[in-house]
Design a protein around this motif. Structure first.
Motif, PDB file in Angstrom:
ATOM      1  N   THR A  42       0.805  -1.277   0.212  1.00 11.98           N
ATOM      2  CA  THR A  42      -0.084   0.091  -0.019  1.00 11.98           C
ATOM      3  C   THR A  42       0.862   1.230   0.157  1.00 11.98           C
ATOM      4  N   ALA A  43       2.099   1.079  -0.073  1.00 14.24           N
ATOM      5  CA  ALA A  43       2.839   2.279   0.124  1.00 14.24           C
ATOM      6  C   ALA A  43       3.389   2.831  -1.341  1.00 14.24           C
ATOM      7  N   ALA A  44       3.754   3.900  -1.466  1.00 12.65           N
ATOM      8  CA  ALA A  44       4.113   4.434  -3.222  1.00 12.65           C
ATOM      9  C   ALA A  44       5.614   3.907  -3.288  1.00 12.65           C
ATOM     10  N   GLY A  45       6.124   4.366  -4.161  1.00 15.69           N
ATOM     11  CA  GLY A  45       7.688   4.049  -4.640  1.00 15.69           C
ATOM     12  C   GLY A  45       8.402   4.155  -3.689  1.00 15.69           C
ATOM     13  N   GLY A  46       9.321   3.196  -3.221  1.00 12.00           N
ATOM     14  CA  GLY A  46      10.289   3.372  -2.273  1.00 12.00           C
ATOM     15  C   GLY A  46       9.796   2.563  -0.818  1.00 12.00           C
ATOM     16  N   GLY A  47       8.301   2.407  -0.818  1.00 16.91           N
ATOM     17  CA  GLY A  47       7.929   1.415   0.325  1.00 16.91           C
ATOM     18  C   GLY A  47       8.015   2.435   1.447  1.00 16.91           C
ATOM     19  N   PHE A  48       7.639   1.841   2.724  1.00  8.97           N
ATOM     20  CA  PHE A  48       7.575   2.857   3.938  1.00  8.97           C
ATOM     21  C   PHE A  48       8.022   1.794   5.057  1.00  8.97           C
ATOM     22  N   LEU A  81     -14.364  11.932  -2.599  1.00 10.90           N
ATOM     23  CA  LEU A  81     -14.610  10.573  -2.579  1.00 10.90           C
ATOM     24  C   LEU A  81     -15.501  10.322  -1.253  1.00 10.90           C
ATOM     25  N   ALA A  82     -15.737  11.088  -0.342  1.00 10.50           N
ATOM     26  CA  ALA A  82     -16.458  10.850   0.847  1.00 10.50           C
ATOM     27  C   ALA A  82     -17.996  10.593   0.175  1.00 10.50           C
ATOM     28  N   GLY A  83     -18.313  11.206  -0.580  1.00 13.78           N
ATOM     29  CA  GLY A  83     -19.768  10.879  -0.883  1.00 13.78           C
ATOM     30  C   GLY A  83     -19.860   9.399  -1.838  1.00 13.78           C
ATOM     31  N   LEU A  84     -18.926   8.797  -2.260  1.00 14.88           N
ATOM     32  CA  LEU A  84     -19.117   7.592  -3.055  1.00 14.88           C
ATOM     33  C   LEU A  84     -19.746   6.734  -2.075  1.00 14.88           C
ATOM     34  N   PRO A  85     -20.794   5.814  -2.723  1.00 17.04           N
ATOM     35  CA  PRO A  85     -21.668   4.582  -2.120  1.00 17.04           C
ATOM     36  C   PRO A  85     -20.786   3.562  -1.718  1.00 17.04           C
ATOM     37  N   GLY A  86     -19.441   3.223  -2.330  1.00 18.14           N
ATOM     38  CA  GLY A  86     -18.877   1.979  -1.969  1.00 18.14           C
ATOM     39  C   GLY A  86     -17.607   2.464  -0.820  1.00 18.14           C
ATOM     40  N   ARG A  87     -17.088   1.277  -0.368  1.00 15.21           N
ATOM     41  CA  ARG A  87     -15.969   1.361   0.451  1.00 15.21           C
ATOM     42  C   ARG A  87     -14.705   2.022   0.021  1.00 15.21           C
ATOM     43  N   VAL A  88     -14.255   2.982   0.447  1.00 12.97           N
ATOM     44  CA  VAL A  88     -13.099   3.741  -0.365  1.00 12.97           C
ATOM     45  C   VAL A  88     -11.961   3.627   0.585  1.00 12.97           C
ATOM     46  N   VAL A  89     -10.667   3.163  -0.019  1.00 13.14           N
ATOM     47  CA  VAL A  89      -9.567   2.802   0.543  1.00 13.14           C
ATOM     48  C   VAL A  89      -8.379   3.596  -0.018  1.00 13.14           C
ATOM     49  N   TYR A  90      -7.702   4.185   0.642  1.00 15.73           N
ATOM     50  CA  TYR A  90      -6.571   4.843   0.171  1.00 15.73           C
ATOM     51  C   TYR A  90      -5.187   4.033   0.052  1.00 15.73           C
ATOM     52  N   VAL A  91      -4.538   3.905  -1.150  1.00 14.02           N
ATOM     53  CA  VAL A  91      -3.384   3.069  -1.397  1.00 14.02           C
ATOM     54  C   VAL A  91      -2.296   3.863  -2.160  1.00 14.02           C
ATOM     55  N   HIS A  92      -0.999   3.376  -2.387  1.00 11.10           N
ATOM     56  CA  HIS A  92      -0.216   4.164  -2.947  1.00 11.10           C
ATOM     57  C   HIS A  92       0.328   5.403  -2.173  1.00 11.10           C
ATOM     58  N   ILE A  93       0.535   5.229  -0.955  1.00 10.42           N
ATOM     59  CA  ILE A  93       0.659   6.423   0.080  1.00 10.42           C
ATOM     60  C   ILE A  93       2.384   6.563   0.173  1.00 10.42           C
ATOM     61  N   ASN A  94       2.679   7.849  -0.124  1.00  8.87           N
ATOM     62  CA  ASN A  94       4.095   8.100   0.128  1.00  8.87           C
ATOM     63  C   ASN A  94       4.391   8.133   1.559  1.00  8.87           C
ATOM     64  N   ASN A  95       5.739   7.979   1.534  1.00 15.38           N
ATOM     65  CA  ASN A  95       6.394   7.674   2.892  1.00 15.38           C
ATOM     66  C   ASN A  95       6.509   8.906   3.731  1.00 15.38           C
ATOM     67  N   THR A  96       6.058  10.035   3.194  1.00 16.93           N
ATOM     68  CA  THR A  96       5.805  11.481   4.075  1.00 16.93           C
ATOM     69  C   THR A  96       4.609  11.901   4.291  1.00 16.93           C
ATOM     70  N   VAL A 145       7.608  11.206   9.395  1.00 19.63           N
ATOM     71  CA  VAL A 145       7.018  10.099   9.570  1.00 19.63           C
ATOM     72  C   VAL A 145       7.596   8.778   9.390  1.00 19.63           C
ATOM     73  N   CYS A 146       8.750   8.915   8.551  1.00 17.85           N
ATOM     74  CA  CYS A 146       9.540   7.699   8.611  1.00 17.85           C
ATOM     75  C   CYS A 146      10.423   7.378   9.698  1.00 17.85           C
ATOM     76  N   ARG A 147      10.722   8.510  10.569  1.00 15.57           N
ATOM     77  CA  ARG A 147      11.359   8.295  11.914  1.00 15.57           C
ATOM     78  C   ARG A 147      10.489   7.649  12.841  1.00 15.57           C
ATOM     79  N   VAL A 148       9.176   7.889  12.893  1.00 14.40           N
ATOM     80  CA  VAL A 148       8.179   7.291  13.758  1.00 14.40           C
ATOM     81  C   VAL A 148       8.235   5.646  13.339  1.00 14.40           C
ATOM     82  N   ALA A 149       8.112   5.291  12.139  1.00 11.52           N
ATOM     83  CA  ALA A 149       8.119   4.037  11.351  1.00 11.52           C
ATOM     84  C   ALA A 149       9.235   3.072  11.876  1.00 11.52           C
ATOM     85  N   ARG A 150      10.345   4.090  11.952  1.00 14.94           N
ATOM     86  CA  ARG A 150      11.697   3.167  12.417  1.00 14.94           C
ATOM     87  C   ARG A 150      11.686   2.983  14.054  1.00 14.94           C
TER      88      ARG A 150
END
Length: 299
Positions: free
Chosen positions: A8-14, A254-269, A23-28
């Protein structure tokens, strides 16, 4: 239809290997407060046994190992029946090289994406030195059947629809169809996968409105995310991504869409990666989910 978020991360991973942003500091320091993530890819199946990849990330070897599978009888087993591509970006296609031992693996891509992979990145010629990797051309705005490796109908269809975005930096020119979303259907169930999108224009929202599950570009929280951190000189929109926040951000649309919405491709920042950040709370308050590796859905 079974759906698994492999990465679910963007290029480079997280966390990204060379990044020490807040954000990366917290992850480490505390992975429970910011879950590590691999690079963006999704697996889908009509029966829970035969799987198709939506994009093939550089982390694909570890990701494929997580797919549900029966123990194979022979000495070689390919747990993937095909790969469907949204674009020719390196973080979505380098995993194909790691799948070369399959010897035969069907690919699905628009004509423009296939051309970039053939003439600009030279990835397809490299693959074909190891076996057969036939490409089914995806027309724009028209559904085509997805087939098993041996040619039988998988019971799934895919429709590629154009989304605003930028062609890969290494592409000689943009052309038409270099960046698309995928609408996958199995019977009456439908899901949409749009990991890169520069703007949620009406044509794109119409497609997303038809999906029970929407996996969508969550790369950046704000337009100036990288420039404010001093680690980039381009805005989110200049990179072909609509930021999440603000009146013209993706969350409001996106908040008004009827289906379940999931964010993907999330940058490490992106601060939505922090489990207890106000940005994560704002996303949840809008009824949208922040994707995590291993999340699964049944439609």
């Amino acid at each position: 239809m079974n759906v698994i978020l492999l990465g679910t991360a963007a290029g480079g991973g997280f966390p990204q290997w060379n990044c020490w942003c807040p954000v990366c500091r917290v992850a480490r320091r505390d992975p429970a407060a910011a879950h590590p993530r691999t690079q963006s890819s999704v697996a889908i199946s009509a029966d829970g046994r035969r799987w198709y990849l939506l994009n093939a990330s550089p982390d694909i070897r570890a990701q494929v190992a997580t797919l549900p599978a029966e123990e194979p009888v022979g000495t070689r087993h390919v747990p993937v029946d095909g790969v469907l591509l949204t674009d020719a970006e390196l973080d979505h296609t380098l995993g194909l090289v790691l799948l070369r031992e399959a010897r035969r693996l069907p690919l699905y891509a628009t004509a423009r994406t296939a051309q970039i992979l053939d003439e600009d990145s030279h990835l397809l010629p490299t693959m074909r030195a190891f076996g057969e990797f036939p490409v089914t051309t995806l027309p724009l705005r028209r559904a085509v059947p997805i087939l098993h490796r041996e040619g039988a109908d998988a019971g799934l269809t895919v429709e590629a629809f154009p989304v605003p975005g930028h062609a890969p930096r290494f592409a000689a020119d943009a052309g038409t169809g270099h960046t698309v979303g995928l609408l996958i259907r199995h019977g009456t169930a439908a899901m949409a996968y749009v990991p890169g999108c520069g703007a949620l224009v009406p044509d794109v929202l119409d497609r997303l409105d038809n999906a029970a599950l929407v996996l969508v570009d969550g790369t950046f929280w704000s337009d100036d995310e990288l420039t404010a951190l001093g680690i980039g000189d381009r805005t989110a929109r200049a990179m072909g991504h609509q930021p999440i926040a603000g009146a013209n951000g993706s969350l409001a649309a996106l908040a008004g869409l009827p289906g379940r919405v999931v964010y993907v491709h999330i940058n490490n920042t992106n601060p939505i990666l922090l489990e207890h950040s106000p940005e994560r709370a704002a996303v949840a308050a809008a009824g949208v989910t922040v994707g995590d590796d291993g999340m699964s859905f049944s439609l």
